[in-house]
Write an enzyme that holds these catalytic residues in place. Structure first.
Site, PDB file in Angstrom:
ATOM      1  N   LYS A 189       0.708  21.566 -47.279  1.00 14.14           N
ATOM      2  CA  LYS A 189       1.810  21.446 -48.230  1.00 14.14           C
ATOM      3  C   LYS A 189       2.681  22.692 -48.045  1.00 14.14           C
ATOM      4  CE  LYS A 189       4.327  21.525 -52.046  1.00 14.14           C
ATOM      5  NZ  LYS A 189       5.347  22.597 -52.252  1.00 14.14           N
ATOM      6  N   GLY A 237       1.070  33.390 -50.521  1.00  8.23           N
ATOM      7  CA  GLY A 237       2.147  33.362 -51.500  1.00  8.23           C
ATOM      8  C   GLY A 237       1.969  34.430 -52.549  1.00  8.23           C
ATOM      9  N   GLU A 267       6.226  43.186 -57.245  1.00  4.14           N
ATOM     10  CA  GLU A 267       6.747  42.772 -55.953  1.00  4.14           C
ATOM     11  C   GLU A 267       8.123  42.135 -56.110  1.00  4.14           C
ATOM     12  OE1 GLU A 267       4.925  40.740 -51.977  1.00  4.14           O
ATOM     13  OE2 GLU A 267       4.628  39.646 -53.848  1.00  4.14           O
ATOM     14  N   TRP A 276       7.699  30.271 -47.924  1.00  4.27           N
ATOM     15  CA  TRP A 276       8.986  30.012 -47.290  1.00  4.27           C
ATOM     16  C   TRP A 276       9.445  31.128 -46.363  1.00  4.27           C
ATOM     17  CZ3 TRP A 276      11.658  34.112 -49.116  1.00  4.27           C
ATOM     18  CH2 TRP A 276      11.448  34.525 -50.442  1.00  4.27           C
ATOM     19  N   ASN A 277       8.769  32.262 -46.345  1.00  7.17           N
ATOM     20  CA  ASN A 277       9.336  33.387 -45.595  1.00  7.17           C
ATOM     21  C   ASN A 277       9.101  33.284 -44.084  1.00  7.17           C
ATOM     22  OD1 ASN A 277       6.635  33.873 -46.427  1.00  7.17           O
ATOM     23  ND2 ASN A 277       6.837  36.038 -45.944  1.00  7.17           N
ATOM     24  N   GLU A 300      -3.931  34.966 -49.193  1.00  5.29           N
ATOM     25  CA  GLU A 300      -3.152  36.099 -48.677  1.00  5.29           C
ATOM     26  C   GLU A 300      -1.960  36.238 -49.606  1.00  5.29           C
ATOM     27  OE1 GLU A 300      -0.547  38.266 -47.534  1.00  5.29           O
ATOM     28  OE2 GLU A 300      -0.022  36.807 -45.974  1.00  5.29           O
ATOM     29  N   LEU A 301      -1.979  37.306 -50.423  1.00  5.41           N
ATOM     30  CA  LEU A 301      -1.079  37.393 -51.563  1.00  5.41           C
ATOM     31  C   LEU A 301      -0.078  38.534 -51.410  1.00  5.41           C
ATOM     32  CD1 LEU A 301      -3.784  36.663 -54.299  1.00  5.41           C
ATOM     33  CD2 LEU A 301      -2.337  35.042 -53.059  1.00  5.41           C
ATOM     34  N   CYS A 313       5.308  39.860 -47.267  1.00  7.78           N
ATOM     35  CA  CYS A 313       4.296  40.395 -48.176  1.00  7.78           C
ATOM     36  C   CYS A 313       3.932  41.835 -47.840  1.00  7.78           C
ATOM     37  CB  CYS A 313       3.058  39.513 -48.123  1.00  7.78           C
ATOM     38  SG  CYS A 313       2.421  39.234 -46.463  1.00  7.78           S
TER      39      CYS A 313
END
Length: 496
Positions: A183, A235, A389, A159-160, A257-258, A291
């Site tokens: 999605k 996410g 985080e 959502w960012n 990508e975390l 992130c």
């Protein structure tokens, strides 16, 4: 438009986008504007059968449709048309994301004006993706390799920065020849749906781009779907681990990508005014909801107090408010669960012994999900605030004595997405950059990305790379082709 954007109070209604057309759904959900906490759009809350239909459409487009028969040059031409349309509509798309996630309009406008560059870059790369002629150890064989698209990609986006982070996946994947089922986050689905109109206008074949919106269970259905060849996810790290485990049941390829807990390291010879600006941009830009946020500020002891004073004074001047206003410097947190999480972490840090230098609470003058920009000092690297985080506007300041300790603290984390080094010593700058276990290191800068440069993490910050030439390889398979040259009968029981 550049000064102030008027707000619409009319609810916008959207359908799913599957196989090149709008598809209604009998269940809906509201998308809330984080600035005022009010619904502004109604979007589908899809069922698994909608996901099945989207995957089937993407599979047909890949296996049977005109997309699979296009040359790479033709794919590139369509991507350039799409880029032109996005550039034309950048203001509209920026307004949509501003209402959906509460980020500053000026930041979203900058992103949407930059997004076309990703499509132009990878459009140019589409017909440069080539294999190799491989030297043969046998005189009767000619051997070459091909780079072929991996197939149907399931993209799950956060959502960012929904548009930009989707583009990180779409641009290289389309260039490689893949099709997509997307999605988006249930909190920010609208810009992803809006892109469907642009794909249609650009002339993409039906089924190349499909969007299914809904709650988190829908994403889980996409991950375990046997018709998906690859999952591309951005996410949280814990969610990424679950996705990797679920995808393994079908041996579905993944790129992840975390999260991050990125160290922003300031040495005593740095320009403190410049470093203070960099620290503020690194954590309060995008309300800390990125992130790669520089959430751990590591400062050498001798300049700790001087730098902290500068940062606190500038932070006090940060203008919170309507993200549509040009004067606003920081908007709200994007949704209520995240808003609560950020406030909880601030209290945890204080209970562990952190000193609140500024902020630390819900802004008393604004509605919505506003958290004051927050600075915490006397933080040690073993505290939860330094290890987990937060994903919000919370800066943890940690002292260090010398270069060795700085590197040790910086690397003492399960994450490894980004880092920065602030120093005038060129030898130290490169030396420390080489020792940091992070996918991106900035020197005397922070929070810069480019379509030209690979982006991704070490350790629990992810798998694979997005952007740059490395990214397109994430969406391809390598095929080896052996061509027998003599045409003579061979011994069927002899290899080679």
């Amino acid at each position: 438009m550049d000064q102030k954007v008027s707000e619409s109070h009319t609810l916008q209604h959207y359908d799913l986008y599957i196989d090149g057309r709008d598809v209604p759904c009998d269940r809906t959900m509201e998308s809330l504007n984080p600035y005022n906490g009010q619904p502004w759009a109604v979007v589908p809350d899809a069922r698994e059968e909608h996901m099945d239909a989207a995957v089937a459409a993407a599979r047909r487009a890949f296996d049977e449709g005109p997309w699979g028969r296009m040359t790479a040059t033709q794919r590139g031409a369509l991507m350039r048309k799409l880029a032109d349309i996005i550039a034309r509509d950048a203001e509209e798309l920026a307004q949509i994301e501003c209402r959906d996630n509460g980020k500053l309009y000026r930041e979203m406008l900058g992103q949407w004006r930059y997004i076309p560059e990703y499509f132009y870059y990878f459009a140019g790369m589409a017909d440069k993706l080539q294999g190799d002629v491989v030297p043969s150890d046998r005189t009767n064989f000619f051997i070459y390799t091909r780079r072929e698209p991996v197939g149907v990609v399931g993209a799950i986006t956060p959502w960012n920065s929904p548009g930009l982070l989707l583009t990180f996946k779409l641009a290289p994947g389309l260039a490689a020849g893949c099709t997509f089922v997307v999605k988006p986050s249930e909190h920010t689905p609208v810009s992803t749906l809006e892109l469907g109109k642009r794909f249609k206008e650009a002339g993409f074949p039906d089924g190349v781009y499909n969007v299914v919106t809904g709650q988190g269970a829908l994403g889980a259905a996409l991950v375990r779907h046997p018709g998906i060849d690859k999952i591309a996810f951005t996410g949280a790290t814990d969610t990424g681990k679950k996705i990797a485990a679920s995808a393994a049941s079908n041996l579905t390829r993944v790129s992840l990508e975390l999260g991050g807990k990125s160290p922003n390291i300031v040495f005593d010879d740095a320009d403190l005014d410049v470093a203070a600006n960099g620290a503020i941009a690194g954590i309060f830009g995008a309300t800390g909801q990125t992130c790669m946020a520089g959430s751990r500020l590591l400062v050498q002891e001798s300049v700790h107090d001087a730098l902290l004073d500068r940062i606190v004074e500038r932070t006090k001047q940060i203008r919170l408010g309507n993200p549509m206003d040009a004067e606003t410097e920081m908007g709200p947190v994007a949704n209520e669960p995240q808003f609560r999480k950020v406030l909880d972490y601030i209290e945890i840090a204080r209970s562990e012994g952190g000193t609140l230098c500024y902020g630390g609470q819900r802004d008393p003058d604004l509605g919505g999900f506003f958290v004051q920009p927050t600075i915490l000092s006397n933080i040690t690297n073993d505290m939860r605030i330094a290890r987990e985080e937060v994903f919000g506007p919370v800066l943890s300041v940690i002292k260090f004595r010398d270069e060795e300790e700085a590197v040790r603290i910086a690397n003492d984390t399960r994450f490894g997405l980004a880092a920065a080094v602030w120093t005038k010593n060129i030898h130290r700058a490169h030396r420390v950059a080489h020792r940091l276990r992070a996918g991106t290191v900035w020197i005397n800068a922070y929070r810069v990305v480019s379509f030209l440069t690979p982006f991704g993490g070490y350790k629990e910050s992810g798998l694979g790379r997005e952007n740059g030439a490395d990214a397109i390889r994430e969406y391809t398979e390598t095929k080896s082709v052996y061509v027998e040259l003599t045409g003579e009968p061979r011994d069927p029981f002899k290899l080679g």
